[in-house]
Design a protein around this motif. Sequence first.
Motif, PDB file in Angstrom:
ATOM      1  N   THR A 134     -36.978   1.156  16.068  1.00 46.32           N
ATOM      2  CA  THR A 134     -37.854   0.933  14.920  1.00 46.32           C
ATOM      3  C   THR A 134     -37.317  -0.188  14.046  1.00 46.32           C
ATOM      4  OG1 THR A 134     -38.561   3.253  14.905  1.00 46.32           O
ATOM      5  CG2 THR A 134     -38.857   2.000  12.864  1.00 46.32           C
ATOM      6  N   VAL A 135     -36.034  -0.147  13.760  1.00 41.12           N
ATOM      7  CA  VAL A 135     -35.421  -1.199  12.943  1.00 41.12           C
ATOM      8  C   VAL A 135     -35.468  -2.537  13.666  1.00 41.12           C
ATOM      9  CG1 VAL A 135     -33.246  -1.984  11.930  1.00 41.12           C
ATOM     10  CG2 VAL A 135     -33.940   0.411  11.699  1.00 41.12           C
ATOM     11  N   LEU A 136     -35.225  -2.529  14.968  1.00 43.09           N
ATOM     12  CA  LEU A 136     -35.234  -3.768  15.753  1.00 43.09           C
ATOM     13  C   LEU A 136     -36.632  -4.392  15.786  1.00 43.09           C
ATOM     14  CD1 LEU A 136     -33.596  -5.664  17.615  1.00 43.09           C
ATOM     15  CD2 LEU A 136     -34.292  -4.227  19.531  1.00 43.09           C
ATOM     16  N   VAL A 137     -37.649  -3.591  16.112  1.00 47.17           N
ATOM     17  CA  VAL A 137     -39.028  -4.091  16.166  1.00 47.17           C
ATOM     18  C   VAL A 137     -39.486  -4.513  14.774  1.00 47.17           C
ATOM     19  CG1 VAL A 137     -41.426  -3.467  16.629  1.00 47.17           C
ATOM     20  CG2 VAL A 137     -39.623  -2.752  18.210  1.00 47.17           C
ATOM     21  N   ARG A 164     -37.458  -2.349   3.694  1.00 47.58           N
ATOM     22  CA  ARG A 164     -37.037  -2.948   4.947  1.00 47.58           C
ATOM     23  C   ARG A 164     -37.366  -1.918   6.016  1.00 47.58           C
ATOM     24  NH1 ARG A 164     -32.423  -4.605   3.101  1.00 47.58           N
ATOM     25  NH2 ARG A 164     -31.877  -3.138   1.450  1.00 47.58           N
ATOM     26  N   PRO A 165     -37.388  -2.257   7.297  1.00 50.30           N
ATOM     27  CA  PRO A 165     -37.756  -1.274   8.324  1.00 50.30           C
ATOM     28  C   PRO A 165     -36.994   0.052   8.229  1.00 50.30           C
ATOM     29  CG  PRO A 165     -37.698  -3.439   9.293  1.00 50.30           C
ATOM     30  CD  PRO A 165     -37.218  -3.603   7.887  1.00 50.30           C
ATOM     31  N   LEU A 166     -35.728   0.004   7.843  1.00 48.13           N
ATOM     32  CA  LEU A 166     -34.935   1.225   7.727  1.00 48.13           C
ATOM     33  C   LEU A 166     -35.493   2.168   6.660  1.00 48.13           C
ATOM     34  CD1 LEU A 166     -32.303   2.628   8.766  1.00 48.13           C
ATOM     35  CD2 LEU A 166     -31.142   1.592   6.782  1.00 48.13           C
ATOM     36  N   THR A 167     -36.245   1.617   5.691  1.00 50.11           N
ATOM     37  CA  THR A 167     -36.767   2.425   4.584  1.00 50.11           C
ATOM     38  C   THR A 167     -37.670   3.549   5.073  1.00 50.11           C
ATOM     39  OG1 THR A 167     -36.696   0.428   3.215  1.00 50.11           O
ATOM     40  CG2 THR A 167     -37.921   2.290   2.339  1.00 50.11           C
ATOM     41  N   LEU A 168     -38.248   3.400   6.258  1.00 53.49           N
ATOM     42  CA  LEU A 168     -39.051   4.472   6.837  1.00 53.49           C
ATOM     43  C   LEU A 168     -38.273   5.780   6.877  1.00 53.49           C
ATOM     44  CD1 LEU A 168     -41.462   5.644   8.402  1.00 53.49           C
ATOM     45  CD2 LEU A 168     -40.487   4.627  10.479  1.00 53.49           C
ATOM     46  N   PHE A 169     -36.964   5.704   7.065  1.00 57.13           N
ATOM     47  CA  PHE A 169     -36.131   6.893   7.188  1.00 57.13           C
ATOM     48  C   PHE A 169     -35.377   7.228   5.897  1.00 57.13           C
ATOM     49  CE2 PHE A 169     -36.466   4.766  11.294  1.00 57.13           C
ATOM     50  CZ  PHE A 169     -36.949   5.789  12.090  1.00 57.13           C
ATOM     51  N   VAL A 170     -35.589   6.436   4.862  1.00 51.03           N
ATOM     52  CA  VAL A 170     -34.851   6.642   3.613  1.00 51.03           C
ATOM     53  C   VAL A 170     -35.677   7.514   2.681  1.00 51.03           C
ATOM     54  CG1 VAL A 170     -33.776   5.521   1.629  1.00 51.03           C
ATOM     55  CG2 VAL A 170     -33.664   4.439   3.878  1.00 51.03           C
ATOM     56  N   MET A 171     -35.332   8.788   2.614  1.00 55.81           N
ATOM     57  CA  MET A 171     -36.039   9.730   1.751  1.00 55.81           C
ATOM     58  C   MET A 171     -35.144  10.920   1.458  1.00 55.81           C
ATOM     59  SD  MET A 171     -38.718  11.357   4.533  1.00 55.81           S
ATOM     60  CE  MET A 171     -39.073   9.770   5.301  1.00 55.81           C
ATOM     61  N   ASN A 172     -35.561  11.719   0.506  1.00 57.00           N
ATOM     62  CA  ASN A 172     -34.840  12.946   0.194  1.00 57.00           C
ATOM     63  C   ASN A 172     -34.868  13.871   1.411  1.00 57.00           C
ATOM     64  OD1 ASN A 172     -34.649  15.839  -0.837  1.00 57.00           O
ATOM     65  ND2 ASN A 172     -34.175  14.699  -2.695  1.00 57.00           N
ATOM     66  N   PRO A 173     -33.765  14.517   1.758  1.00 51.33           N
ATOM     67  CA  PRO A 173     -33.756  15.414   2.916  1.00 51.33           C
ATOM     68  C   PRO A 173     -34.822  16.497   2.857  1.00 51.33           C
ATOM     69  CG  PRO A 173     -31.517  14.970   2.192  1.00 51.33           C
ATOM     70  CD  PRO A 173     -32.424  14.365   1.172  1.00 51.33           C
ATOM     71  N   ILE A 174     -35.145  16.984   1.663  1.00 49.97           N
ATOM     72  CA  ILE A 174     -36.185  18.012   1.540  1.00 49.97           C
ATOM     73  C   ILE A 174     -37.524  17.463   1.996  1.00 49.97           C
ATOM     74  CG2 ILE A 174     -37.463  19.466  -0.095  1.00 49.97           C
ATOM     75  CD1 ILE A 174     -34.934  19.645  -1.771  1.00 49.97           C
ATOM     76  N   GLU A 175     -37.803  16.214   1.639  1.00 50.42           N
ATOM     77  CA  GLU A 175     -39.060  15.590   2.042  1.00 50.42           C
ATOM     78  C   GLU A 175     -39.105  15.371   3.549  1.00 50.42           C
ATOM     79  OE1 GLU A 175     -42.014  12.009   0.557  1.00 50.42           O
ATOM     80  OE2 GLU A 175     -39.899  11.947  -0.011  1.00 50.42           O
ATOM     81  N   ALA A 176     -38.009  14.901   4.108  1.00 50.43           N
ATOM     82  CA  ALA A 176     -37.954  14.682   5.560  1.00 50.43           C
ATOM     83  C   ALA A 176     -38.179  15.985   6.310  1.00 50.43           C
ATOM     84  CB  ALA A 176     -36.604  14.081   5.939  1.00 50.43           C
ATOM     85  N   GLY A 204     -45.749   4.400  10.422  1.00 51.08           N
ATOM     86  CA  GLY A 204     -44.714   4.511   9.405  1.00 51.08           C
ATOM     87  C   GLY A 204     -43.966   3.209   9.238  1.00 51.08           C
ATOM     88  N   LEU A 205     -43.697   2.552  10.367  1.00 48.71           N
ATOM     89  CA  LEU A 205     -43.013   1.274  10.314  1.00 48.71           C
ATOM     90  C   LEU A 205     -43.858   0.217   9.622  1.00 48.71           C
ATOM     91  CD1 LEU A 205     -40.732  -0.661  11.112  1.00 48.71           C
ATOM     92  CD2 LEU A 205     -41.853  -0.937  13.334  1.00 48.71           C
ATOM     93  N   ILE A 206     -45.139   0.137   9.985  1.00 50.09           N
ATOM     94  CA  ILE A 206     -46.023  -0.867   9.387  1.00 50.09           C
ATOM     95  C   ILE A 206     -46.059  -0.735   7.868  1.00 50.09           C
ATOM     96  CG2 ILE A 206     -48.468  -1.508   9.145  1.00 50.09           C
ATOM     97  CD1 ILE A 206     -48.722  -0.981  12.180  1.00 50.09           C
TER      98      ILE A 206
END
Length: 245
Positions: free
Chosen positions: A31-34, A137-149, A181-183
């Motif tokens: 995801t980060v690479l693409v 940035r692409p990594l932001t897709l995975f940057v969230m509070n653990p409760i939300e994830a 999510g990436l887009i």
Amino acid sequence: MKSIIHFLHDTPVWMLAIGFLLENLLIAGLTVLVGGGLVRIYSARRVTEVAPPLTSLEMRLASTTVLLNSLVTLGGLLLWREGLIQFRAEIGWAMIVDFFVLVIVMDAAMYVLHRLAHIPLFFKMVHRTHHLYDNPRPLTLFVMNPIEALSFGLLWLALLCVYDATWLGMALYLAFNVAFGLIGHIGVEPFPDRWKDIPILKYISTSSFHAGHHQDGAHNFGFYTLIWDRMFGTLEPQDTPLQKF
């Protein structure tokens, strides 16, 4: 297919847990690479400012999300072993129907969850973490509070417990989920402006649409489509223009 079923049923849980972790690490890496490639290709079509330097907190949050996604996958396996989740092996139209059912139902459910997350108390406790990174940035897709994830993962498992989808339909949905999510988190707009004038495509979420939500938290709560925002009056009053940063 039978060999895969036997493998998932008979392999020790700890081995599958390691496999699911490696799988989710691979998904995050690709995801980060693409996403990085898309950012470079469409650098002239930015809809947010360039993300600030990467921080250790972002890395920790993203790593936690990947770990939780792996645990959700493992939870799905255990629910399947207990018979609470079932899937079908059909192909053809069945998997296409399942794909669209999963997209529409999850889009509606996540719209509701997203609006709840913006209730001041929940926002301060949970969702504010993701909004700290409004220039993504692409990594932001995975940057969230653990409760939300974890909430998103549990929502997915709950749907599978009540809807017996084909395994190919589920696979298509999961790939679609990562792609959209990436887009929403690359900060550039890969879709041409003319898409807004095409009857069906104008209901599809874009990077500009999600950027509009980060600029105005009272609008644009949808994930894959604009359907629910249009239906419930939370669509941004004017289309988000392509901004030059």
